[in-house]
Motif scaffolding. Structure first.
Motif, short mmCIF file in Angstrom:
data_model
loop_
_atom_site.label_atom_id
_atom_site.label_comp_id
_atom_site.label_asym_id
_atom_site.label_seq_id
_atom_site.Cartn_x
_atom_site.Cartn_y
_atom_site.Cartn_z
N ALA A 8 0.82 -1.22 0.00
CA ALA A 8 0.00 0.00 0.00
C ALA A 8 0.86 1.26 0.00
O ALA A 8 0.39 2.35 -0.35
N LEU A 9 2.13 1.13 0.40
CA LEU A 9 3.00 2.32 0.43
C LEU A 9 3.41 2.76 -0.97
O LEU A 9 3.92 3.86 -1.16
N ILE A 10 3.21 1.88 -1.96
CA ILE A 10 3.64 2.25 -3.32
C ILE A 10 2.48 2.18 -4.30
O ILE A 10 2.67 1.83 -5.47
N THR A 11 1.28 2.53 -3.83
CA THR A 11 0.10 2.50 -4.71
C THR A 11 0.34 3.12 -6.09
O THR A 11 -0.04 2.55 -7.10
N PRO A 12 0.98 4.32 -6.17
CA PRO A 12 1.15 4.93 -7.50
C PRO A 12 1.89 4.03 -8.48
O PRO A 12 1.54 3.97 -9.66
N VAL A 13 2.90 3.29 -7.99
CA VAL A 13 3.64 2.39 -8.90
C VAL A 13 2.70 1.31 -9.41
O VAL A 13 2.67 1.00 -10.61
N GLN A 14 1.91 0.74 -8.50
CA GLN A 14 0.99 -0.32 -8.90
C GLN A 14 0.04 0.17 -9.97
O GLN A 14 -0.25 -0.52 -10.94
N ILE A 15 -0.45 1.40 -9.78
CA ILE A 15 -1.44 1.91 -10.72
C ILE A 15 -0.78 2.28 -12.06
O ILE A 15 -1.36 2.08 -13.11
N ASN A 16 0.46 2.74 -12.00
CA ASN A 16 1.19 2.99 -13.26
C ASN A 16 1.33 1.70 -14.06
O ASN A 16 1.25 1.69 -15.28
N ILE A 17 1.54 0.58 -13.34
CA ILE A 17 1.67 -0.72 -14.04
C ILE A 17 0.33 -1.10 -14.66
O ILE A 17 0.26 -1.50 -15.82
N LEU A 18 -0.76 -0.93 -13.89
CA LEU A 18 -2.09 -1.29 -14.40
C LEU A 18 -2.47 -0.43 -15.60
O LEU A 18 -3.07 -0.91 -16.56
N ALA A 19 -2.13 0.87 -15.51
CA ALA A 19 -2.54 1.80 -16.56
C ALA A 19 -1.60 1.73 -17.76
O ALA A 19 -1.72 2.52 -18.69
N ASP A 20 -0.64 0.79 -17.70
CA ASP A 20 0.31 0.60 -18.78
C ASP A 20 1.10 1.87 -19.10
O ASP A 20 1.33 2.21 -20.26
N ARG A 21 1.50 2.57 -18.05
CA ARG A 21 2.33 3.77 -18.25
C ARG A 21 3.74 3.36 -18.68
O ARG A 21 4.12 2.20 -18.59
N SER A 22 4.56 4.35 -19.05
CA SER A 22 5.90 4.05 -19.55
C SER A 22 6.80 3.52 -18.42
O SER A 22 6.55 3.77 -17.24
N TRP A 23 7.88 2.81 -18.82
CA TRP A 23 8.81 2.26 -17.83
C TRP A 23 9.36 3.36 -16.91
O TRP A 23 9.61 3.11 -15.73
N GLU A 24 9.55 4.57 -17.44
CA GLU A 24 10.15 5.66 -16.64
C GLU A 24 9.31 5.97 -15.41
O GLU A 24 9.81 6.52 -14.43
N GLU A 25 8.00 5.65 -15.46
CA GLU A 25 7.15 5.96 -14.31
C GLU A 25 7.01 4.76 -13.37
O GLU A 25 6.29 4.82 -12.38
N ILE A 26 7.69 3.66 -13.73
CA ILE A 26 7.61 2.45 -12.88
C ILE A 26 8.99 2.17 -12.27
O ILE A 26 9.12 1.95 -11.07
N ILE A 27 10.01 2.19 -13.13
CA ILE A 27 11.36 1.85 -12.68
C ILE A 27 12.26 3.06 -12.87
O ILE A 27 12.18 3.75 -13.89
N GLY A 28 13.09 3.35 -11.86
CA GLY A 28 13.94 4.54 -11.96
C GLY A 28 15.32 4.26 -11.44
O GLY A 28 15.61 3.15 -10.98
N ASN A 29 16.20 5.28 -11.50
CA ASN A 29 17.50 5.06 -10.87
C ASN A 29 17.48 5.66 -9.47
O ASN A 29 16.69 6.54 -9.15
N THR A 30 18.39 5.15 -8.64
CA THR A 30 18.38 5.50 -7.22
C THR A 30 18.53 7.00 -6.99
O THR A 30 17.82 7.58 -6.18
N ASP A 31 19.43 7.64 -7.72
CA ASP A 31 19.69 9.06 -7.47
C ASP A 31 18.43 9.89 -7.68
O ASP A 31 18.13 10.81 -6.91
N TYR A 32 17.68 9.56 -8.74
CA TYR A 32 16.47 10.33 -9.01
C TYR A 32 15.39 10.00 -7.96
O TYR A 32 14.70 10.86 -7.44
N ALA A 33 15.29 8.69 -7.61
CA ALA A 33 14.23 8.24 -6.70
C ALA A 33 14.36 8.86 -5.31
O ALA A 33 13.37 9.04 -4.61
N VAL A 34 15.62 9.17 -4.88
CA VAL A 34 15.76 9.69 -3.51
C VAL A 34 15.60 11.21 -3.46
O VAL A 34 15.69 11.81 -2.39
N GLU A 35 15.33 11.87 -4.62
CA GLU A 35 15.03 13.31 -4.58
C GLU A 35 13.74 13.51 -3.81
O GLU A 35 12.77 12.78 -4.02
N PRO A 36 13.67 14.51 -2.91
CA PRO A 36 12.43 14.74 -2.16
C PRO A 36 11.24 14.91 -3.11
O PRO A 36 11.39 15.48 -4.19
#
Length: 1317
Positions: free
Chosen positions: A684-712
């Motif tokens: 439940a802490l990552i609902t947006p990722v789950q929904i991006n997968i369901l909505a068939d969004r681009s890989w960039e909105e599902i998988i990222g690199n660590t440096d970008y992901a830790v930006e506030p």
């Protein structure tokens, strides 16, 4: 209703919306529980009352309750108030809801099980309450005694409350082992002593101290403790006594004489515990202290009637319940079939000898064993109802998933063992030899080495080969100093690190060669190998510092020392995703994050109120950190901001170990001093990722690199190995990639417990080749079409079990004996209709009665032959056992009904399956002339039967909080509609959408409903994070529904924001601009088109204009006599999406109140239509309260509402009343009429399957946390809790889901929308 006084202030005020929080619930969900075993230290640690029984681990009491619907006991509650070892529990004989417990810190507690709360506490008793028992002669008094007495009596309430000392029971010469009040003779009590004597006190009679020692001890000083003591329930003076060495005696407490001495079968046999069988006068059972043999006795015979070997380890305690009543759930007894079997008259009625009564005492024995095992044994059927083998009985300090087989979880405990569990079945599969003192820490070997390293309190460290069951290496460099942490390097499998109270962290090779001894100024508690640099290790020390060492150099000095904590550092953990980042947990209650490269503390996480123990980085989300503490909580942190995202209160004591599932990165396990291991889902802490997968969004909105992901403020992105691997596999695929992407991500994000099984069935339904099914497919719920295959598997499995050699099982636990294997084989043969094979195996096992009872199913001739063989043998052995007569006719229906009526659904399913394959031919029956009964009709009959059993089994899983497995049962018989409905009712919305998308057309209606609910979830998140992202997610989900205009209108109407933002959303949803909507509304208004007017006003700048128009239409409509729900609901549903801030305007007060009342009333009607029984009364009550307290003019009368509710209750009580309730009173004629009118208004629900209550995963898992009372029902909440917007009112998550599906507004009457999805 209780709850109304509680929250009625909301209904009084009109400015309550100031300062409201968002309603919320815990994001971390409990999805599994490994219960503790029963402690072996104290005597009276299992007890029973009414339809419950309880046993004690060291610090917690586990309470099981009979589920009448399925006739099985389920774990109902865990009581953990004691901080020191529990010494005894005793159930109140006068009130089945109360029991008492004592502990070594001189504490006695009285509990109310029904309310799960402490109702009285007696602190600082004089002496430890070593034994305790309710007084049979007083309603509310508990007696307890320490080793030499005196006997204290605590009167809990009333004018005489307080503690008194028994007049005579004191100044004993020998310690007391046990004492028992007489159940009928008031005030009579007996004590058993360590020297083997008894002391008996009876008011008005002479007291007898230290009498009736076993004859063999007379005149000696030898001790022979009394291990068990029970008054004969049918006499005033007789008493069964057991001494450890001298065995069992029946004594007369008046004449002080021994009436009978019972003979044990061998010198090796000894008795640990004893219980009378209440349902069979004169019968009692004993448990052997050396091996797990249950002996059945009758007072009229000096030798046992039966010896049942139940387990290898000895008994610890025993308690006999009255058999649970064989009550049945919902299966109608089959109508009498006039095609009776021609052989049915050929059997003579059995002639019972007087011995028959001896053979099988009906009753269930709660059996607790010395290894912590706990089970419920059905003595009549000679089988376990359930057996929880090998639970830990003490604090669990560490837990780790096996890296290469994540279905296995290892735990290390204070009880000196490491156990390995299968987390799918939640059972122990291996245990280490034990006797290691305390095991503080464990570490799996990397790769497939199948070894575990353990660190102990005084025996150094060891390596245990799990498969062989042997300790293969020991390390003693720390001497007898405690090893607090052991870490096997996963980058270099030859190195193992240990750290100890002697101040050293030692690195050695697995063959014992020491590479480094890093000396610290004080004890070292934690160490962790870096996951990015194989030569780096960090340590945590008592001197408050964190040190980092570089193993590749010869220097024994640390590379870095990090200072900052103000108390000892217990654990350190390197981040798996961010190089050079590590965290440390300390006794100062904080967690610090250190950056190795910058030499600095980059964050301090404060929030725990006690020392921090467990630490775990999430392996996919680089900033997620989880910590466990002595404050009994688990906290989830976002280390970017240093904020606590969620706190879990379910453990009942210190939380020590945390571990992450290697292939399901959002499943974790935790262990605690409360002796449990719990499984959690963090998805439940990552609902947006789950929904991006369901909505068939681009890989960039599902998988990222660590440096970008830790930006506030970056939305969560997956950065770990599991998600990268999935992406690589998907990018290799040429076809079908969407299906695979949904499946693989769904499996990675779901907790274990059925999602794999579900996807296998989906693949079968979609026509996947059988050869591609995984090996473990046949262990789960299989598809109908594989039954023939399964049958051959079963057959070969049965044959293998008959011939298999012991060596095959290695040194695992629970290695089946030959008897057990034969029994299991026989059972399989029987289910497959191979009766003769079953009979012969039973004969081999000496279970003649079972063989004979089904032999006629082979042939009457075979039966007679078998009878002859048995008779010969009986004559030879001179046994007077009675031969039971029973007949097996191929009446499948009866057999299935028999299994179902006893809640044995899986067996019923097997039989029905076998019948469908034509495996069980009905015996040829005499058919009335002119009637023919072809095989096809049988086939059809059996098919219907199979569907019925599958449905029943699905409901059983669902009620057990396992919605995914319930869905599997429906998919197995191709019932896609019901499978989808069960997922939605279990709130497994993301899974439902994934599966529904893959299944396509047949699942479409349910998939669309799940998408709609998911979009509601996203719409509400937007209030919390006002980001365009969530708004667009909701829109993307709704755009996946073909007929989506109305859904999109609701989204646009609800979304807050400036005109420009709102127009952007209108554009995305292909709706007119805000300004155009205003004009369209006015045009529709002029044309008298209410629905269009409401619709366009809601989309305009002044949505509040829609309220009076829509509401007056509804009020006018329900004033007529023949209105229906379907005519008004669409308008009300649309109105309910008005922006919250507009609805809360002072100018809208009257309209708001009327809208809340109308939504409350239609909600009640919808709840009746959907059979949401638990919330119907609350919705009526809510509507009445609003009518009573707010200024409104609505054509609804409070009297009419209560009349309608009474009619609903009266007309539905026959179906829903539980088994014990008051006698059924039929509804009156007027009630029938009111209810009939009500049903006419309701019409049918369009989505058939979703009728019935919601029940989320984990609903039945007991929590140790604060007991919350539901403000809807006034009852204790079992399972997940949902807090309303005032931050303190709570309802169960199940009720919140049902409420939100029929009435979007909060039960507090504030006008705030509810979002429990």
């Amino acid at each position: 209703m209780a709850w109304m006084t509680y929250i009625s202030n909301w209904f009084e005020q009109d400015d309550w919306y100031e300062g409201l929080q968002r309603a919320n619930m815990s994001q971390v969900r409990q999805v599994g529980l490994l219960a503790a075993g029963c402690q072996p230290w104290n005597k009276d640690v299992c007890a029973a009352g009414g339809d419950r029984f309880a046993y004690c681990a060291t610090l917690a009491i586990y309470i099981y309750q009979l589920d009448h619907r399925y006739n099985e006991f389920k774990l109902h509650a865990i009581m953990s108030e004691h901080k020191k070892t529990i010494t005894a529990i005793s159930w109140c004989p006068h009130n089945p809801d109360l029991f008492a417990s004592g502990s070594t810190d001189n504490l006695v507690i009285i509990w109310n099980v029904a309310e799960q709360k402490v109702i009285a506490k007696l602190d600082s008793t004089k002496g430890i309450p070593a034994s305790l028992s309710w007084c049979w002669n007083a309603e509310d008094a508990v007696a307890f005694v320490s080793h030499r007495g005196p006997l204290f009596i605590w009167t809990i309430s009333g004018p005489a409350s307080g503690v008194t000392v028994h007049r005579d029971a004191h100044s004993f010469l020998s310690d007391i082992c046990i004492f028992r009040w007489h159940t009928n003779k008031k005030g009579k009590v007996v004590f058993g002593h360590i020297d083997g004597s008894l002391s008996i006190f009876h008011p008005g009679n002479k007291n007898q101290k230290h009498v009736l020692r076993p004859e063999s001890l007379e005149g000696t000083d030898e001790e022979d403790p009394v291990t068990a003591l029970e008054w004969d329930p049918l006499s005033t003076d007789y008493l069964l006594v057991v001494n450890l060495h001298s065995g069992i005696r029946l004594v007369d407490s008046e004449s002080l004489s021994c009436i009978t001495t019972f003979n044990l079968p061998s010198a090796a046999a000894s008795v640990q515990c004893l219980a009378w069988v209440p349902s069979a006068p004169g019968m009692f059972v004993t448990g052997d202290s050396q091996v797990g043999v249950l002996r059945i006795w009758n007072v009229s015979r000096t030798t046992p009637i039966d010896n049942l070997k139940l387990k290898k380890t000895g008994f610890h305690c025993l308690h006999v319940l009255n058999s649970p009543p064989r009550k049945k759930f919902s299966v109608q007894s089959p109508t009498k079939n006039h095609y009776t079997s021609s052989t049915s008259e050929a059997v003579p009625p059995p002639t019972l000898t007087q011995n028959q009564a001896f053979s099988l005492p009906p009753g269930h024995a709660v059996c607790c064993f010395l290894d912590g095992g706990v089970g419920l044994y059905d003595m009549g059927a000679k089988k376990w109802d359930f057996l929880r083998d090998l639970g830990h009985v003490e604090t669990i300090f560490d837990c780790k998933f096996k890296p290469d087989d994540p279905n296995l979880l290892a735990t290390a405990s204070f009880d000196g063992t490491i156990k390995v569990w299968d987390i799918n079945t939640l059972t122990a599969v291996y245990t280490s030899p034990g006797n290691e003192g305390v095991i503080y820490s464990l570490s799996w070997a990397p790769g497939g080495l199948n070894c575990i390293a353990g660190g102990t309190s005084r025996n150094g460290a060891f390596i245990w080969n799990v498969q062989k069951g042997k300790i293969i290496q020991r390390f003693n460099e720390h001497g007898t100093n405690g090893i607090f942490c052991i870490a096997w390097s996963h980058k270099d499998s030859k190195r193992i690190a240990t750290c100890s109270s002697d101040g050293f962290c030692i690195i050695r090779t697995i063959d014992g060669k020491v590479l480094h001894k890093y000396k610290h100024p004080a004890a070292v508690f934690g160490c962790d190998w870096s996951q990015n640099n194989k030569d780096m290790i960090a340590t945590g020390c008592e001197d408050t510092n964190v040190r980092v060492y570089y193993v590749a150099t010869s220097s024994d000095q640390p590379l870095k020392v990090f200072s900052g904590h103000t108390a000892k550092v217990f654990h350190v953990k390197w981040s798996p995703l961010r190089e050079g980042i590590l965290c440390s947990g300390s006794d100062d209650g904080t967690v610090r994050i250190w950056d190795y490269t910058e030499d600095a503390c980059i964050s301090i996480l404060s929030g725990h109120t006690a020392p921090v123990r467990g630490l775990l980085w999430n392996t996919e989300i680089p900033y997620l950190l989880i910590s466990g503490s002595w404050d009994y909580t688990i906290k989830v942190w976002d280390t970017r901001e240093g904020t606590c995202v969620d706190t879990v209160y379910d453990h009942g004591a210190d939380v020590y170990g945390l571990t992450c599932h290697p292939s399901r990165p959002f499943t974790m396990a935790s262990c605690s001093r409360d002796s449990t291991v719990r499984l959690w889902s963090l998805t439940a802490l990552i609902t947006p990722v789950q929904i991006n997968i369901l909505a068939d969004r681009s890989w960039e909105e599902i998988i990222g690199n660590t440096d970008y992901a830790v930006e506030p403020a970056t939305p969560p992105l997956l950065c770990g190995k599991v998600s990268r691997d999935i992406r690589q596999e998907i990018e290799k695929l040429t076809a079908n990639s969407r299906v695979k992407k949904l499946r693989w991500f769904s499996e990675c994000l779901s907790p274990p417990g059925g999602s794999d099984n579900l996807w296998n069935l989906v693949a079968v339904i979609k026509g996947q080749d059988d050869s591609l099914l995984p090996q473990n497919y046949c262990k789960g719920i299989m598809h109908l079409k594989h039954l023939i295959k399964f049958r051959t598997v079963s057959k070969s499995e049965a044959q293998e079990l008959t011939t298999v050699k012991m060596s095959k099982f290695g040194g695992g636990i629970g290695v089946p004996t030959k008897e057990e294997r034969l029994k299991e084989a026989a059972e399989i043969h029987l289910r497959l209709g191979q009766i003769q094979r079953y009979c012969e195996l039973m004969v081999e096992l000496g279970e003649w009665d079972k063989a004979l009872s089904v032999a006629p199913g082979v042939s009457v001739k075979y039966w007679k032959k078998l009878m002859q063989r048995r008779a010969d043998q009986l004559i030879q052995e001179d046994k007077d056992d009675v031969i039971p007569y029973c007949i097996a006719i191929g009446d499948v229906k009866k057999l299935v009904h028999f299994f179902m009526s006893r809640g044995r659904l899986k067996e019923a399913l097997l039989v029905a399956q076998a019948a469908c394959e034509g495996n069980m031919q009905p015996l040829h029956v005499s058919v009335p002339k002119g009637a023919s009964y072809s095989d096809d009709i049988y086939k059809e009959d059996f098919n219907e039967l199979l569907h019925k059993v599958s449905k029943e089994l699905a409901e059983w899983y669902f009620q057990d909080g396992r919605a995914v497995l319930a869905a599997c049962c429906h998919l197995a018989v191709d019932n896609i509609e019901l499978a989808m409905a069960y997922l939605i009712r279990g709130n497994e919305l993301e899974l439902a959408v994934c599966v529904g998308t893959v299944l396509g057309e047949s699942a479409a209606p349910a998939t669309h409903y799940a998408l709609e609910l998911l979009a509601r979830k996203c719409m509400m998140i937007s209030i919390c994070f006002p980001s365009v992202g969530y708004r667009n997610l909701a829109a993307d989900l709704l755009l996946m529904i073909p007929d989506n205009e109305l859904h999109l209108i609701k989204l646009c109407a609800f979304y807050p924001g400036c005109t420009e933002e709102i127009n952007d959303l209108h554009d995305k949803c292909k709706l007119p601009t805000v300004e155009e909507c205003m004009q369209l509304a006015e045009t529709a208004h002029a044309d008298d088109n209410v629905f269009e007017t409401v619709k366009y006003y809601l989309l305009s700048q002044e949505p509040e204009k829609a309220l009076p128009i829509g509401i007056s239409f509804v009020k006018e409509y329900i004033s007529s006599s023949d209105w229906t729900l379907d005519a008004i609901y669409p308008v009300l549903d649309l109105l309910s999406y008005i922006r919250t801030e507009k609805l809360l305007l002072h100018t809208c007060t009257e309209a708001r109140n009327e809208l809340l009342i109308l939504c409350g009333y239609t909600g009640a009607l919808l709840a009746i239509r959907r059979q949401y029984q638990s919330i119907v009364p609350a919705l009526y009550e809510y509507t009445s309260q609003l009518l009573k307290r707010r200024e409104v003019s609505v054509p609804l009368k409070i009297e009419y509402l209560s009349e309608e509710l009474d009619a609903w209750r009266a007309c539905t009580q026959s179906t829903s009343r539980s088994l014990e309730d008051s006698p059924y009173t039929p509804p009156s004629d007027s009630q029938r009429m009111v209810y009939a009118t009500l049903l006419k208004r309701l019409k049918e629900e369009s989505l058939k399957g979703i009728i019935g209550p919601d029940y989320v995963t984990g609903s039945n898992l007991p929590s140790h946390s604060a007991i919350h009372i539901s403000c809807l029902t006034g009852l204790k909440i079992q399972g997940p809790v949902f807090f309303l917007e005032d931050g303190k009112s709570a309802i169960s998550l199940n009720d919140a889901l049902m409420w939100a599906k029929v009435n979007p507004f909060s039960p507090l009457g504030t006008g705030i929308r509810l979002n429990p999805f």
